[in-house]
Each structure stands twice: as structure tokens, then as C-alpha cells.
Design a protein around this motif. Structure first.
Motif, PDB file in Angstrom:
ATOM      1  N   HIS A  41       0.889  -1.264   0.108  1.00 51.09           N
ATOM      2  CA  HIS A  41      -0.066   0.170   0.005  1.00 51.09           C
ATOM      3  C   HIS A  41       0.734   1.250   0.050  1.00 51.09           C
ATOM      4  O   HIS A  41       1.427   1.688   1.024  1.00 51.09           O
ATOM      5  CB  HIS A  41      -1.103  -0.052   1.174  1.00 51.09           C
ATOM      6  CG  HIS A  41      -1.966  -0.850   0.992  1.00 51.09           C
ATOM      7  ND1 HIS A  41      -3.002  -1.147   2.228  1.00 51.09           N
ATOM      8  CD2 HIS A  41      -2.369  -1.744   0.049  1.00 51.09           C
ATOM      9  CE1 HIS A  41      -3.708  -2.082   1.615  1.00 51.09           C
ATOM     10  NE2 HIS A  41      -3.586  -2.423   0.579  1.00 51.09           N
ATOM     11  N   LEU A  43       1.562   5.329  -1.047  1.00 50.08           N
ATOM     12  CA  LEU A  43       0.846   6.801  -1.202  1.00 50.08           C
ATOM     13  C   LEU A  43       0.738   7.095  -2.751  1.00 50.08           C
ATOM     14  O   LEU A  43       1.778   6.920  -3.358  1.00 50.08           O
ATOM     15  CB  LEU A  43       1.616   7.854  -0.509  1.00 50.08           C
ATOM     16  CG  LEU A  43       1.026   9.227  -0.628  1.00 50.08           C
ATOM     17  CD1 LEU A  43      -0.187   9.092   0.261  1.00 50.08           C
ATOM     18  CD2 LEU A  43       2.105  10.296   0.241  1.00 50.08           C
ATOM     19  N   THR A  45      -1.068   9.781  -5.680  1.00 55.24           N
ATOM     20  CA  THR A  45      -1.407  11.166  -5.795  1.00 55.24           C
ATOM     21  C   THR A  45      -2.953  11.397  -5.449  1.00 55.24           C
ATOM     22  O   THR A  45      -3.755  10.447  -5.804  1.00 55.24           O
ATOM     23  CB  THR A  45      -1.426  11.777  -7.223  1.00 55.24           C
ATOM     24  OG1 THR A  45       0.020  11.572  -7.668  1.00 55.24           O
ATOM     25  CG2 THR A  45      -1.793  13.063  -7.552  1.00 55.24           C
ATOM     26  N   ASN A  46      -3.266  12.404  -4.521  1.00 53.24           N
ATOM     27  CA  ASN A  46      -4.592  12.666  -4.337  1.00 53.24           C
ATOM     28  C   ASN A  46      -5.257  11.694  -3.365  1.00 53.24           C
ATOM     29  O   ASN A  46      -6.452  11.522  -3.394  1.00 53.24           O
ATOM     30  CB  ASN A  46      -5.561  12.990  -5.321  1.00 53.24           C
ATOM     31  CG  ASN A  46      -5.295  14.169  -6.390  1.00 53.24           C
ATOM     32  OD1 ASN A  46      -4.672  15.227  -5.685  1.00 53.24           O
ATOM     33  ND2 ASN A  46      -5.332  13.831  -7.571  1.00 53.24           N
ATOM     34  N   GLN A  47      -4.342  10.936  -2.568  1.00 55.39           N
ATOM     35  CA  GLN A  47      -4.822   9.740  -1.719  1.00 55.39           C
ATOM     36  C   GLN A  47      -4.384  10.161  -0.277  1.00 55.39           C
ATOM     37  O   GLN A  47      -3.407  10.897   0.008  1.00 55.39           O
ATOM     38  CB  GLN A  47      -4.020   8.478  -1.969  1.00 55.39           C
ATOM     39  CG  GLN A  47      -4.445   7.242  -0.953  1.00 55.39           C
ATOM     40  CD  GLN A  47      -3.380   6.270  -1.367  1.00 55.39           C
ATOM     41  OE1 GLN A  47      -2.655   6.289  -2.231  1.00 55.39           O
ATOM     42  NE2 GLN A  47      -3.564   5.184  -0.416  1.00 55.39           N
ATOM     43  N   SER A  48      -5.162   9.926   0.787  1.00 53.81           N
ATOM     44  CA  SER A  48      -4.601  10.001   2.163  1.00 53.81           C
ATOM     45  C   SER A  48      -3.406   9.222   2.316  1.00 53.81           C
ATOM     46  O   SER A  48      -3.448   8.141   1.703  1.00 53.81           O
ATOM     47  CB  SER A  48      -5.984   9.638   2.906  1.00 53.81           C
ATOM     48  OG  SER A  48      -5.511   9.494   4.401  1.00 53.81           O
ATOM     49  N   ILE A  49      -2.805   9.578   3.350  1.00 54.39           N
ATOM     50  CA  ILE A  49      -1.354   8.797   3.744  1.00 54.39           C
ATOM     51  C   ILE A  49      -2.048   7.703   4.477  1.00 54.39           C
ATOM     52  O   ILE A  49      -1.170   6.684   4.885  1.00 54.39           O
ATOM     53  CB  ILE A  49      -0.482   9.866   4.326  1.00 54.39           C
ATOM     54  CG1 ILE A  49       0.968   9.182   4.440  1.00 54.39           C
ATOM     55  CG2 ILE A  49      -1.094  10.124   5.847  1.00 54.39           C
ATOM     56  CD1 ILE A  49       1.873  10.133   5.056  1.00 54.39           C
ATOM     57  N   LYS A  50      -3.117   7.785   5.063  1.00 55.47           N
ATOM     58  CA  LYS A  50      -3.550   6.570   6.078  1.00 55.47           C
ATOM     59  C   LYS A  50      -3.304   5.233   5.461  1.00 55.47           C
ATOM     60  O   LYS A  50      -3.855   5.044   4.242  1.00 55.47           O
ATOM     61  CB  LYS A  50      -4.886   6.843   6.498  1.00 55.47           C
ATOM     62  CG  LYS A  50      -5.481   5.917   7.495  1.00 55.47           C
ATOM     63  CD  LYS A  50      -4.789   6.058   8.710  1.00 55.47           C
ATOM     64  CE  LYS A  50      -5.271   5.285   9.924  1.00 55.47           C
ATOM     65  NZ  LYS A  50      -4.244   5.060  10.979  1.00 55.47           N
ATOM     66  N   THR A  52      -0.617   3.720   4.477  1.00 57.41           N
ATOM     67  CA  THR A  52       0.162   3.408   3.603  1.00 57.41           C
ATOM     68  C   THR A  52       1.926   3.174   4.104  1.00 57.41           C
ATOM     69  O   THR A  52       1.780   3.291   5.323  1.00 57.41           O
ATOM     70  CB  THR A  52       0.456   4.680   2.626  1.00 57.41           C
ATOM     71  OG1 THR A  52       0.941   6.018   3.620  1.00 57.41           O
ATOM     72  CG2 THR A  52      -0.815   5.160   1.980  1.00 57.41           C
ATOM     73  N   GLU A  55       3.145   6.422   5.677  1.00 60.71           N
ATOM     74  CA  GLU A  55       2.542   6.624   6.687  1.00 60.71           C
ATOM     75  C   GLU A  55       3.409   5.738   8.110  1.00 60.71           C
ATOM     76  O   GLU A  55       3.930   6.269   9.130  1.00 60.71           O
ATOM     77  CB  GLU A  55       1.225   6.334   7.035  1.00 60.71           C
ATOM     78  CG  GLU A  55       0.810   6.674   8.309  1.00 60.71           C
ATOM     79  CD  GLU A  55      -0.735   6.175   8.868  1.00 60.71           C
ATOM     80  OE1 GLU A  55      -1.434   6.642   9.517  1.00 60.71           O
ATOM     81  OE2 GLU A  55      -1.191   5.155   8.051  1.00 60.71           O
TER      82      GLU A  55
END
Length: 91
Positions: A41, A43, A45-50, A52, A55
Motif C-alpha cells: 500500500h 501513497l 496522488t490525491n490519496q490519504s496517507i492513512k 500506506t 505513513e
């Protein structure tokens, strides 16, 4: 941000956590990192870091620094000493 600045920054956010709690938190974060690496998983573009790798890598770093702070260890000094040792060892 230097290592020393990062230690200071995290110290203000992680006050009150003892050595054992800091170590256990580090182990928890390493487990979470292993899981997101296994699932790959990353990160995007335009994705939450949650959830990943990015993170969890930061969480591991933060936990290592918090553990160093709990032991009152200057990681910048350790880095310099370790690099000198490595340089002598591999010459």
C-alpha cells in the motif's frame, strides 16, 4: 529539519511516555509497517496517507525518536559516532 530538531519536535508531542511504553509502541509500528509492505500500500496522488508504507515508515521513525528521547539519547551524536566507527571498520 535536523535530527536534533526532530527529537525536539517529537519530545513536545510524546511527553510522559516511559521507556517500556516507547519500546512497545515502536514494536507495534514495525508490525503495522510489515503489514502495509506485505500489501504494497503506497501513497498515490490525491490519496490519504492513512494505511500506506509512507505513513508507517514515519510512525516507526517517530517511535524510534521517542524511544531515544525516553533514554535521553542524542541521536545526532550517535549518528556521528556510528559513522566514524563504520568508516574505520571498513578501511
Amino acid at each position: 529539519m535536523t535530527i536534533r530538531e526532530l527529537q525536539s519536535h517529537i519530545s513536545g508531542r510524546e511527553k510522559g511516555r516511559g521507556k517500556n511504553a516507547s519500546f512497545l509502541k515502536l514494536m507495534e509500528e514495525v508490525g503495522e509497517l510489515a503489514e502495509v509492505i506485505r500489501r504494497n500500500h503506497r501513497l498515490k496522488t490525491n490519496q490519504s496517507i492513512k494505511g500506506t508504507v509512507e505513513e508507517e515508515l514515519y510512525d516507526v521513525l517517530r517511535s524510534v525518536v521517542a524511544l531515544a528521547n525516553a533514554y535521553d539519547i542524542d541521536l545526532e551524536k550517535c549518528r556521528k559516532l556510528k559513522e566514524r566507527y563504520q568508516d574505520r571498520r571498513w578501511k
